[in-house]
Design an enzyme around this catalytic site. Structure first.
Site, PDB file in Angstrom:
ATOM      1  N   GLU A   1      -8.701  53.971  28.659  1.00  0.00           N
ATOM      2  CA  GLU A   1      -7.862  53.273  29.804  1.00  0.00           C
ATOM      3  C   GLU A   1      -8.064  52.003  29.961  1.00  0.00           C
ATOM      4  OE1 GLU A   1      -8.555  55.811  33.387  1.00  0.00           O
ATOM      5  OE2 GLU A   1      -8.679  57.719  32.609  1.00  0.00           O
TER       6      GLU A   1
ATOM      7  N   GLU B   1     -15.031  61.920  34.982  1.00  0.00           N
ATOM      8  CA  GLU B   1     -15.691  61.351  36.015  1.00  0.00           C
ATOM      9  C   GLU B   1     -16.740  62.596  36.675  1.00  0.00           C
ATOM     10  OE1 GLU B   1     -13.104  59.068  38.251  1.00  0.00           O
ATOM     11  OE2 GLU B   1     -11.839  58.225  36.567  1.00  0.00           O
TER      12      GLU B   1
HETATM   13  O1  G3I Z   1       4.179  60.686  43.135  1.00  0.00           O
HETATM   14  C1  G3I Z   1       3.573  60.579  44.447  1.00  0.00           C
HETATM   15  C2  G3I Z   1       4.777  60.312  45.271  1.00  0.00           C
HETATM   16  O2  G3I Z   1       5.930  61.140  45.161  1.00  0.00           O
HETATM   17  C3  G3I Z   1       4.396  59.829  46.613  1.00  0.00           C
HETATM   18  O3  G3I Z   1       5.332  59.285  47.430  1.00  0.00           O
HETATM   19  C4  G3I Z   1       3.278  58.740  46.628  1.00  0.00           C
HETATM   20  C5  G3I Z   1       2.739  58.510  47.931  1.00  0.00           C
HETATM   21  O4  G3I Z   1       1.937  59.608  48.283  1.00  0.00           O
HETATM   22  O5  G3I Z   1       2.078  59.389  45.759  1.00  0.00           O
HETATM   23  C6  G3I Z   1       2.566  59.635  44.397  1.00  0.00           C
HETATM   24  O6  G3I Z   1       1.477  59.854  43.830  1.00  0.00           O
HETATM   25  C7  G3I Z   1       0.522  59.091  43.408  1.00  0.00           C
HETATM   26  C8  G3I Z   1       0.458  58.844  41.821  1.00  0.00           C
HETATM   27  O7  G3I Z   1      -0.694  57.868  41.458  1.00  0.00           O
HETATM   28  C9  G3I Z   1       1.588  58.546  41.160  1.00  0.00           C
HETATM   29  O8  G3I Z   1       1.921  56.858  41.951  1.00  0.00           O
HETATM   30  C10 G3I Z   1      -0.714  59.471  44.264  1.00  0.00           C
HETATM   31  O9  G3I Z   1      -0.691  59.405  45.547  1.00  0.00           O
HETATM   32  C11 G3I Z   1      -2.049  58.715  43.572  1.00  0.00           C
HETATM   33  O10 G3I Z   1      -3.214  59.129  44.119  1.00  0.00           O
HETATM   34  C12 G3I Z   1      -2.069  58.482  42.075  1.00  0.00           C
HETATM   35  O11 G3I Z   1      -2.750  57.542  41.739  1.00  0.00           O
HETATM   36  C13 G3I Z   1      -3.421  57.633  40.434  1.00  0.00           C
HETATM   37  C14 G3I Z   1      -4.944  57.961  40.319  1.00  0.00           C
HETATM   38  O12 G3I Z   1      -5.471  57.916  38.945  1.00  0.00           O
HETATM   39  C15 G3I Z   1      -5.078  59.060  40.973  1.00  0.00           C
HETATM   40  O13 G3I Z   1      -4.772  60.270  40.350  1.00  0.00           O
HETATM   41  C16 G3I Z   1      -3.012  56.334  39.650  1.00  0.00           C
HETATM   42  O14 G3I Z   1      -1.606  56.252  39.364  1.00  0.00           O
HETATM   43  C17 G3I Z   1      -3.653  56.254  38.001  1.00  0.00           C
HETATM   44  O15 G3I Z   1      -3.410  55.049  37.462  1.00  0.00           O
HETATM   45  C18 G3I Z   1      -5.047  56.708  38.280  1.00  0.00           C
HETATM   46  O16 G3I Z   1      -5.648  56.854  36.985  1.00  0.00           O
HETATM   47  C19 G3I Z   1      -7.185  57.038  37.065  1.00  0.00           C
HETATM   48  C20 G3I Z   1      -7.302  57.836  35.937  1.00  0.00           C
HETATM   49  O17 G3I Z   1      -6.384  59.309  36.275  1.00  0.00           O
HETATM   50  C21 G3I Z   1      -8.926  58.238  35.817  1.00  0.00           C
HETATM   51  N1  G3I Z   1      -9.713  57.155  35.514  1.00  0.00           N
HETATM   52  C22 G3I Z   1      -9.346  56.013  36.658  1.00  0.00           C
HETATM   53  C23 G3I Z   1      -7.824  55.702  36.683  1.00  0.00           C
HETATM   54  C24 G3I Z   1      -7.476  54.834  37.559  1.00  0.00           C
HETATM   55  O18 G3I Z   1      -7.974  54.817  38.961  1.00  0.00           O
END
Ligand code: G3I
Length: 360
Positions: free
Chosen positions: A268, A157
């Site tokens: 995705e 991205e």
């Molecule tokens: O694991 C921590 C947990 O320990 C904590 O308690 C919680 C609350 O802060 O956060 C958890 O981490 C989260 C993680 O997902 C696992 O659930 C992160 O905050 C959260 O930002 C993360 O979101 C991910 C996001 O990308 C950002 O990395 C989503 O699961 C994931 O589906 C999403 O995927 C993205 C691709 O990487 C790129 N393309 C878009 C796609 C969808 O947004």
């Protein structure tokens, strides 16, 4: 910690206890795709593998490619400037290797500040220090999994959504290293594992042949022209029922990217309902139509070599805000091909039919 499938859940010769086994005519998706071939994959969640044996069993039965959803991102891997935490990534990589699943590494360099650890954003680095930080990250991560991760989303991205802004989105790596950060990341990844296939991964906004897709095309064409070691483009395809992708436009976008000599991965794919009008059964049929559209477009171009959904069961789904189509009109739900009980939804049947080359 090693993941052991609960006895009886193991698919190695034991009775297949997965829910789809009850569906008499159901064939594993990975087997349907073999004649083409196209790899059929899914994003995987560490917590689901840890807590849910049915999740692991379905994963092994249905797919031959996995993308750790978060475990290989800076936010998880990098607790500090010199520290790495490979704990979660190792569990997922070892699980995949043990179960003969190929791995898409996601992602070495995500430029957007909101996806980078606070210590990185708060630090004050000279350009030389920033360059060393990214180089060492790429070398350490790709080097650790050399020969085990088949392909990497090297950069994710990088293109801005707003056509009024410069092509490359603002973000930490662009501010620190300038536009060259992209070429550098690919060159360092290739040096760390010359056998790994290297991808640029992004999502379009609206029409698959719209402005943002044009800008992605322009970016990767430049990389190819500069002989940067790039092998493919990942089209994320986070879709919503309210604005399904146009099939001809999607096919045309895949075709122009492959004419650059690149592979295309659908990386995705998911299709969110948004609490729209009409009975859920009708919305699920419409959702199946979108899954079929994207799967057919992938199947019909031999250079499209992987179809990956962003998860596979609504039991472990996401509610990410789908940036692809601008401001979400609601929280996307029911996004994935299998339901909360791991049964195939119309979407799963539609993918299966499209993999077999059958019309819906
Ligand atoms: O694991 C921590 C947990 O320990 C904590 O308690 C919680 C609350 O802060 O956060 C958890 O981490 C989260 C993680 O997902 C696992 O659930 C992160 O905050 C959260 O930002 C993360 O979101 C991910 C996001 O990308 C950002 O990395 C989503 O699961 C994931 O589906 C999403 O995927 C993205 C691709 O990487 C790129 N393309 C878009 C796609 C969808 O947004």
């Amino acid at each position: 910690m090693t993941l052991v499938l609960v006895a009886g859940m193991s698919l190695m010769g034991a009775v297949d206890a997965t829910p789809v086994a009850a569906e008499a005519s159901w064939m594993p998706l990975r087997d349907l795709a073999k004649p083409r071939p196209i790899q059929v994959g899914t994003a995987i969640k560490h917590q689901a593998l840890e807590k849910d044996p049915a999740y692991a069993a379905m994963l092994i039965r249905e797919y031959d490619l996995v993308t750790p959803e978060n475990a290989l991102k800076w936010a998880v891997l990098r607790p500090g400037r010199v520290a790495f935490d490979f704990g979660r990534a190792d569990v997922l990589v070892n699980f995949a290797i043990t179960n003969n699943l190929q791995i898409r590494g996601h992602t070495l360099c995500w430029n957007l500040d909101q996806h980078l650890p606070p210590w990185l954003l708060e630090g004050r680095y000279t350009p030389k220090e920033s360059r060393r930080l990214l180089r060492r990250h790429v070398q350490a991560v790709v080097g650790r999994y050399k020969g085990r991760v088949a392909c990497w989303d090297v950069v994710n991205e990088a293109v801005s959504n707003d056509p009024r802004k410069p092509l490359l989105a603002d973000g930490f790596w662009k501010r620190s290293l300038g536009p060259d950060y992209i070429d550098l990341a690919f060159q360092w990844a290739h040096a760390a594992d010359p056998q790994a296939l290297l991808f640029y991964n992004d999502y379009d906004v609206g029409d698959p042949m719209g402005t943002k897709s044009d800008r992605i095309y322009e970016l990767v064409r430049g990389l190819v022209q500069r002989q940067v070691p790039i092998h493919g483009v990942g089209l994320q395809m986070h879709c919503r029922l309210s604005q399904p992708p146009d099939e001809d436009s999607l096919r045309a976008n895949i075709a122009r990217l492959t004419r650059l000599g690149l592979q295309v991965h659908i990386t995705e794919l998911d299709v969110g309902l948004e609490g729209g009008s009409g009975p859920l059964t009708e919305q699920l049929e419409q959702q199946a139509g979108v899954y079929a559209t994207v799967t057919r477009a992938a199947m019909d171009n031999p250079q499209c070599t992987a179809l990956v959904t962003w998860g596979f069961t609504d039991k472990w789904g996401n509610t990410h805000r789908n940036k692809r189509l601008g401001k979400p009109t609601g929280t996307p739900t029911h996004l994935l091909p299998f339901d909360r009980e791991y049964r195939p939804k119309p979407a799963a049947w539609a993918i299966a039919k499209a993999l077999k080359g059958e019309a819906r």
